[in-house]
Design a protein around this motif. Structure first.
Motif, PDB file in Angstrom:
ATOM      1  N   SER A  24      -9.826 -17.161  53.018  1.00  0.00           N
ATOM      2  CA  SER A  24     -10.778 -16.409  53.830  1.00  0.00           C
ATOM      3  C   SER A  24     -12.117 -16.339  53.091  1.00  0.00           C
ATOM      4  O   SER A  24     -12.200 -16.696  51.908  1.00  0.00           O
ATOM      5  N   TYR A  25     -13.153 -15.905  53.784  1.00  0.00           N
ATOM      6  CA  TYR A  25     -14.461 -15.843  53.128  1.00  0.00           C
ATOM      7  C   TYR A  25     -15.311 -14.724  53.715  1.00  0.00           C
ATOM      8  O   TYR A  25     -15.037 -14.228  54.811  1.00  0.00           O
ATOM      9  N   GLU A  26     -16.326 -14.352  52.945  1.00  0.00           N
ATOM     10  CA  GLU A  26     -17.306 -13.388  53.422  1.00  0.00           C
ATOM     11  C   GLU A  26     -18.692 -13.865  53.007  1.00  0.00           C
ATOM     12  O   GLU A  26     -18.844 -14.478  51.953  1.00  0.00           O
ATOM     13  N   ILE A  27     -19.667 -13.551  53.844  1.00  0.00           N
ATOM     14  CA  ILE A  27     -21.042 -13.869  53.472  1.00  0.00           C
ATOM     15  C   ILE A  27     -21.754 -12.547  53.185  1.00  0.00           C
ATOM     16  O   ILE A  27     -21.789 -11.655  54.028  1.00  0.00           O
ATOM     17  N   GLU A  28     -22.261 -12.432  51.957  1.00  0.00           N
ATOM     18  CA  GLU A  28     -22.880 -11.178  51.520  1.00  0.00           C
ATOM     19  C   GLU A  28     -24.362 -11.385  51.280  1.00  0.00           C
ATOM     20  O   GLU A  28     -24.817 -12.502  51.036  1.00  0.00           O
ATOM     21  N   ASP A  29     -25.099 -10.272  51.309  1.00  0.00           N
ATOM     22  CA  ASP A  29     -26.518 -10.359  50.959  1.00  0.00           C
ATOM     23  C   ASP A  29     -26.675 -10.379  49.445  1.00  0.00           C
ATOM     24  O   ASP A  29     -25.953  -9.696  48.733  1.00  0.00           O
ATOM     25  N   LEU A  30     -27.628 -11.154  48.979  1.00  0.00           N
ATOM     26  CA  LEU A  30     -27.960 -11.153  47.553  1.00  0.00           C
ATOM     27  C   LEU A  30     -28.933 -10.002  47.308  1.00  0.00           C
ATOM     28  O   LEU A  30     -29.977  -9.923  47.963  1.00  0.00           O
ATOM     29  N   ASP A  31     -28.568  -9.117  46.387  1.00  0.00           N
ATOM     30  CA  ASP A  31     -29.431  -7.978  46.080  1.00  0.00           C
ATOM     31  C   ASP A  31     -30.753  -8.479  45.482  1.00  0.00           C
ATOM     32  O   ASP A  31     -30.766  -9.227  44.507  1.00  0.00           O
ATOM     33  N   GLU A  32     -31.851  -8.047  46.086  1.00  0.00           N
ATOM     34  CA  GLU A  32     -33.154  -8.577  45.697  1.00  0.00           C
ATOM     35  C   GLU A  32     -33.528  -8.224  44.253  1.00  0.00           C
ATOM     36  O   GLU A  32     -34.065  -9.048  43.517  1.00  0.00           O
ATOM     37  N   ASP A  33     -33.240  -6.988  43.863  1.00  0.00           N
ATOM     38  CA  ASP A  33     -33.567  -6.573  42.488  1.00  0.00           C
ATOM     39  C   ASP A  33     -32.750  -7.361  41.469  1.00  0.00           C
ATOM     40  O   ASP A  33     -33.263  -7.782  40.436  1.00  0.00           O
ATOM     41  N   LEU A  34     -31.464  -7.540  41.783  1.00  0.00           N
ATOM     42  CA  LEU A  34     -30.588  -8.298  40.886  1.00  0.00           C
ATOM     43  C   LEU A  34     -31.093  -9.735  40.750  1.00  0.00           C
ATOM     44  O   LEU A  34     -31.136 -10.299  39.652  1.00  0.00           O
ATOM     45  N   ALA A  35     -31.494 -10.301  41.877  1.00  0.00           N
ATOM     46  CA  ALA A  35     -31.994 -11.677  41.868  1.00  0.00           C
ATOM     47  C   ALA A  35     -33.214 -11.782  40.958  1.00  0.00           C
ATOM     48  O   ALA A  35     -33.318 -12.685  40.133  1.00  0.00           O
ATOM     49  N   LYS A  36     -34.125 -10.840  41.071  1.00  0.00           N
ATOM     50  CA  LYS A  36     -35.337 -10.896  40.242  1.00  0.00           C
ATOM     51  C   LYS A  36     -35.018 -10.675  38.773  1.00  0.00           C
ATOM     52  O   LYS A  36     -35.591 -11.308  37.902  1.00  0.00           O
ATOM     53  N   GLU A  37     -34.079  -9.775  38.516  1.00  0.00           N
ATOM     54  CA  GLU A  37     -33.724  -9.441  37.141  1.00  0.00           C
ATOM     55  C   GLU A  37     -33.118 -10.627  36.393  1.00  0.00           C
ATOM     56  O   GLU A  37     -33.338 -10.812  35.211  1.00  0.00           O
ATOM     57  N   TYR A  38     -32.306 -11.412  37.085  1.00  0.00           N
ATOM     58  CA  TYR A  38     -31.636 -12.547  36.446  1.00  0.00           C
ATOM     59  C   TYR A  38     -32.148 -13.894  36.951  1.00  0.00           C
ATOM     60  O   TYR A  38     -31.695 -14.934  36.509  1.00  0.00           O
ATOM     61  N   MET A  39     -33.026 -13.883  37.896  1.00  0.00           N
ATOM     62  CA  MET A  39     -33.647 -15.070  38.494  1.00  0.00           C
ATOM     63  C   MET A  39     -32.659 -15.901  39.304  1.00  0.00           C
ATOM     64  O   MET A  39     -32.854 -16.146  40.493  1.00  0.00           O
ATOM     65  N   GLY A  40     -31.580 -16.338  38.663  1.00  0.00           N
ATOM     66  CA  GLY A  40     -30.606 -17.164  39.394  1.00  0.00           C
ATOM     67  C   GLY A  40     -29.795 -17.967  38.403  1.00  0.00           C
ATOM     68  O   GLY A  40     -29.747 -17.633  37.219  1.00  0.00           O
ATOM     69  N   GLY A  41     -29.176 -19.023  38.873  1.00  0.00           N
ATOM     70  CA  GLY A  41     -28.458 -19.968  38.020  1.00  0.00           C
ATOM     71  C   GLY A  41     -27.556 -19.293  37.004  1.00  0.00           C
ATOM     72  O   GLY A  41     -26.767 -18.403  37.331  1.00  0.00           O
ATOM     73  N   ARG A  42     -27.719 -19.726  35.766  1.00  0.00           N
ATOM     74  CA  ARG A  42     -26.853 -19.292  34.669  1.00  0.00           C
ATOM     75  C   ARG A  42     -26.874 -17.774  34.471  1.00  0.00           C
ATOM     76  O   ARG A  42     -25.837 -17.146  34.274  1.00  0.00           O
ATOM     77  N   GLY A  43     -28.065 -17.169  34.504  1.00  0.00           N
ATOM     78  CA  GLY A  43     -28.177 -15.731  34.267  1.00  0.00           C
ATOM     79  C   GLY A  43     -27.482 -14.918  35.345  1.00  0.00           C
ATOM     80  O   GLY A  43     -26.655 -14.043  35.061  1.00  0.00           O
ATOM     81  N   LEU A  44     -27.814 -15.224  36.578  1.00  0.00           N
ATOM     82  CA  LEU A  44     -27.243 -14.484  37.705  1.00  0.00           C
ATOM     83  C   LEU A  44     -25.728 -14.668  37.766  1.00  0.00           C
ATOM     84  O   LEU A  44     -24.972 -13.714  37.976  1.00  0.00           O
ATOM     85  N   ALA A  45     -25.278 -15.899  37.558  1.00  0.00           N
ATOM     86  CA  ALA A  45     -23.839 -16.179  37.630  1.00  0.00           C
ATOM     87  C   ALA A  45     -23.084 -15.461  36.525  1.00  0.00           C
ATOM     88  O   ALA A  45     -21.988 -14.928  36.755  1.00  0.00           O
ATOM     89  N   THR A  46     -23.660 -15.424  35.316  1.00  0.00           N
ATOM     90  CA  THR A  46     -22.988 -14.746  34.202  1.00  0.00           C
ATOM     91  C   THR A  46     -22.900 -13.249  34.475  1.00  0.00           C
ATOM     92  O   THR A  46     -21.884 -12.604  34.210  1.00  0.00           O
ATOM     93  N   LYS A  47     -23.988 -12.693  35.023  1.00  0.00           N
ATOM     94  CA  LYS A  47     -23.995 -11.259  35.362  1.00  0.00           C
ATOM     95  C   LYS A  47     -22.890 -10.946  36.382  1.00  0.00           C
ATOM     96  O   LYS A  47     -22.144  -9.975  36.240  1.00  0.00           O
ATOM     97  N   ILE A  48     -22.762 -11.789  37.401  1.00  0.00           N
ATOM     98  CA  ILE A  48     -21.729 -11.569  38.418  1.00  0.00           C
ATOM     99  C   ILE A  48     -20.338 -11.637  37.788  1.00  0.00           C
ATOM    100  O   ILE A  48     -19.493 -10.777  37.996  1.00  0.00           O
ATOM    101  N   LEU A  49     -20.127 -12.670  36.957  1.00  0.00           N
ATOM    102  CA  LEU A  49     -18.812 -12.829  36.329  1.00  0.00           C
ATOM    103  C   LEU A  49     -18.511 -11.643  35.413  1.00  0.00           C
ATOM    104  O   LEU A  49     -17.398 -11.109  35.411  1.00  0.00           O
TER     105      LEU A  49
END
Lengths: 135, 608
Positions: free
Chosen positions: B17-42
């Protein structure tokens, strides 16, 4: 008259032409599906072949001819430039409005050529008489 | 949001199963994306202590705000997961799979759980399908991509636009050097992340999108990319990469005596001329191939027409040419090409696999393992034995089963851990730090283990005068290297987070990333705030490793590089003086003497 000339031997398949084309024609969007030039990546033969969007046709194709490029034969649809009902490229996703290369710029100065660093795309004066002789 | 798509696709492999979620804008800016954002999520979502193959481990596929935009070199996405080596695992890849994630409408794909049966995912915009993959299990990466594309569309023109990331037999067999293969010829390779995908019974992800990446200031964005393209397209490094791939720099590292040879026994390969990249170009290159939006086009297809290593293969990158060349003492470019193709097809990391084979070769020559263990002679320079072992490893056949566990376990099993050349159980890349001090500090401190791309100090220490991006420093000096290493590590996070290929560093730097990032996102980044994003990324990886059980004691180098003097060449007599750099580095990082981030530093980065 100037035309976009394609040297498929030089194309590296980077698709910068696709990105800038969508930006040029849709202002704030980057999306290869909106581009009027698409790179066909032939992995079996290591070829990257740019295809410029040509005229729209509302009828199914009756052509039986394959295209031969660089000694490789491509089935009739693969390298075709038309926006046609049989395929889903060269239509704007959602609206299904057909897309056609308009040699953008005033005077014409196509964006895809400007972002092509490999030399695969050039915008050149075409000698029409000479073209006919070689054709 | 501009630049970002603003969506996360969360896949439950257990339940299909799956869900589509919104990406939190502040979180995105804080970690930009890629490696940083993914590590934060993990870091937020899993217990870093769990086993990599536990179904509770997750895999985070993440793009950056520039991925797919046409910013120069904007092909990259990253896969972050708990590594089978016990620390944070991440690998990033080019090709055009990352951009396609964006075009399908997502910044991040989170994979959770474990599928009961082998499957592959088919993602076309908002349509997500869980497709059976029993018939794909056991297939090579190239077969898998071809078969998936044929299943998805019968006519070949329809296959265009479908991009595939998959594992080969190595990932299925939980080989610890297994990679995720992307678009057939690119790999998110290091840290055994392909094995994690295998443990989840996920053979592949096929993706195709029709959505647009919104751009904040399109006019300014177009202008800056045009200007940078003009600047980058004819530089000597672009020309060298275009002509010879990244292997074009191999001779430079041999000349300065840091091209690790025969499992780091020396830094000079006497047969370096035999494997020089121009020979690959002249003899075997068919045509260049670029990743998405890259003028350097360092990839390409080669075709070896005859001989024992005949066949088609991707033009090898520098690390691959090194590892199956100098590090294995092998001077056959055809064997290097063959090994590279096998790694891409069977799904393995060339660096870790080649290094492990090199360690095995040294053990064989020293008599620590014999023909009885291996099944055949395994001396340095034996190209056929090397290629044979590559294949055996993917299928865990015979001695390949030992190699499949990686260099750390292999050398320990046979009682000679000193012959493992790596950090945090990850095998070293090509650079011998006895001849270049700063890279030693970087290899010792990078969170995923010995990785050059996490802080490529050679851009100053070796290439400084040629590249002119960072001032040249003396490779033998240790003074100032702590600062240099920290700066380059933080800067590399910005490349990885934005979605830009690090190879571009020979042409542009973070200033140029910012020049493209701002018109693309309008997020208000500055050089200072980007630097903080980099530092935050570095520290969240550190925190993950700490919780996984790693300590400052893991910030070290193999004994050989710290104690055995370089036997020859320009760096003759030298060792890597890590202890002269590490305490200062900790201090600059705001970490205590044991390498633990201080509360003050964590507060400053918002990580408390």
């Amino acid at each position: 008259m100037k035309e976009i000339r394609i040297d498929f031997e030089k194309c590296t398949g980077c698709r910068h032409c696709e990105t800038v084309c969508s930006l040029q024609h849709f202002e704030d969007k980057i999306n290869p599906a909106l581009s009027r030039i698409r790179i066909y990546v032939d992995m079996e033969n290591d070829m990257h072949i740019p295809i410029l969007a040509g005229p729209y046709t509302d009828a199914k194709c009756t052509s039986r001819y394959a295209t031969v490029i660089g000694g490789k034969e491509y089935g009739k649809c693969i390298l075709c430039r038309a926006a046609c009902p049989e395929r889903d490229i060269f239509f704007e996703p959602g609206t299904e409005v057909p897309l056609k290369c308009d040699l953008c710029g005033e005077p014409p100065d196509p964006a895809c050529v400007k972002w092509c660093t490999s030399g695969a795309l050039t915008f050149e004066e075409v000698d029409e008489e000479k073209e006919e002789e070689t054709a | 949001m501009y630049g970002w798509m603003g969506k996360i696709l969360r896949i439950d492999l257990t339940e299909h199963s799956y869900e589509i979620e919104d990406l939190d804008e502040d979180l995105a800016k804080e970690y930009m994306g890629g490696r940083g954002l993914a590590t934060k999520i993990l870091y937020d979502e899993i217990d870093p202590e769990i086993d990599a193959f536990d179904p509770d481990n997750k895999m985070i596929f993440a793009t950056g705000p520039l991925t797919g935009t046409g910013a120069i070199g904007s092909s990259r996405f990253v896969v972050v997961t708990k590594s089978p080596l016990g620390n944070i695992g991440n690998g990033n890849a080019g090709g055009a799979f990352g951009p396609e994630i964006k075009f399908a409408g997502y910044d991040v794909i989170i994979l959770e759980g474990k599928s009961p049966d082998p499957i592959y995912l088919w993602i076309e915009d908002d349509k997500i399908e869980f497709k059976p993959a029993e018939d794909l299990w056991g297939k090579t990466a190239h077969e898998t991509e071809d078969q998936i594309k044929s299943q998805l569309a019968k006519e070949s023109w329809k296959k265009r636009g479908v991009h595939v990331a998959c594992i080969g037999p190595a990932g299925e067999n939980l080989v610890k050097v297994a990679a995720i293969i992307v678009d057939k010829h690119n790999a998110a390779a290091r840290g055994g992340i392909g094995a994690v995908m295998g443990s989840k019974n996920l053979k592949a992800i096929a993706i195709r999108g029709h959505k647009s990446i919104p751009i904040a200031d399109p006019k300014a964005f177009k202008e800056v990319v045009s200007t940078l393209l003009d600047k980058v397209k004819d530089t000597p490094f672009t020309k060298n990469f275009f002509a010879n791939g990244s292997s074009g720099i191999l001779h430079i590292y041999n000349e300065v005596g840091m091209l690790a040879t025969r499992n780091f026994q020396t830094g000079v390969f006497e047969k370096a001329e035999d494997i020089d990249a121009h020979l690959i170009t002249e003899k075997h290159l068919v045509r260049n191939r670029a990743c998405f939006s890259c003028p350097m086009a360092c990839g390409g297809m080669t075709h070896v027409k005859d001989g024992p290593f005949a066949g088609r293969a991707e033009r090898p990158d520098f690390e691959t040419t090194w590892v199956f060349g100098a590090d294995s003492g092998c001077n056959s470019i055809e064997a290097i090409l063959k090994a590279n193709n096998l790694c891409n097809d069977l799904g393995m990391d060339t660096i870790s696999l080649g290094s492990t084979i090199a360690a095995a070769m040294e053990m064989f020559e020293k008599g620590y393992i014999t023909e009885k263990d291996v099944g055949f002679s395994l001396k340095f320079g034996d190209a056929e034995a090397m290629v044979k072992l590559v294949e055996m490893t993917a299928y865990r056949k015979g001695f390949g089963d030992d190699v499949a566990e990686g260099g750390y376990h292999l050398t320990n099993k046979y009682g000679h851990p000193e012959l493992f050349i790596g950090v945090k159980k990850l095998e070293n890349p090509a650079y011998d730090p006895r001849a270049c001090q700063g890279i030693g500090l970087n290899l010792a401190t990078a969170a995923r283990g010995a990785c050059h791309n996490k802080g490529y100090t050679m851009i100053s220490e070796i290439l400084g005068d040629a590249v002119k991006i960072i001032p040249k420093t003396d490779p033998f000096a240790t003074e100032g290297k702590a600062q240099l290493t920290k700066d380059l590590q933080d800067d590399s996070c910005i490349f990885d987070n934005a979605g830009i290929c690090l190879f571009l560093l020979v042409n542009l730097w973070t200033k140029e990333i910012l020049e493209q990032l701002e018109p693309a996102t309008g997020a208000g980044y500055t050089m200072e705030s980007m630097k903080l994003v980099g530092e935050r990324t570095w520290n969240i990886e550190r925190l993950f490793n700490q919780k996984a059980g790693l300590t400052g004691k893991d910030d070290t180098l193999p004994k050989r590089l710290l104690e055995e003097p370089m036997p020859e060449g320009p760096a003759k007599g030298r060792v890597c003086k890590l202890d002269e750099m590490l305490p200062e580095y900790y201090k600059l990082r705001g970490w205590d003497e044991n390498g633990v981030p201080t509360e003050e530093k964590l507060n400053e980065l918002g990580l408390d």
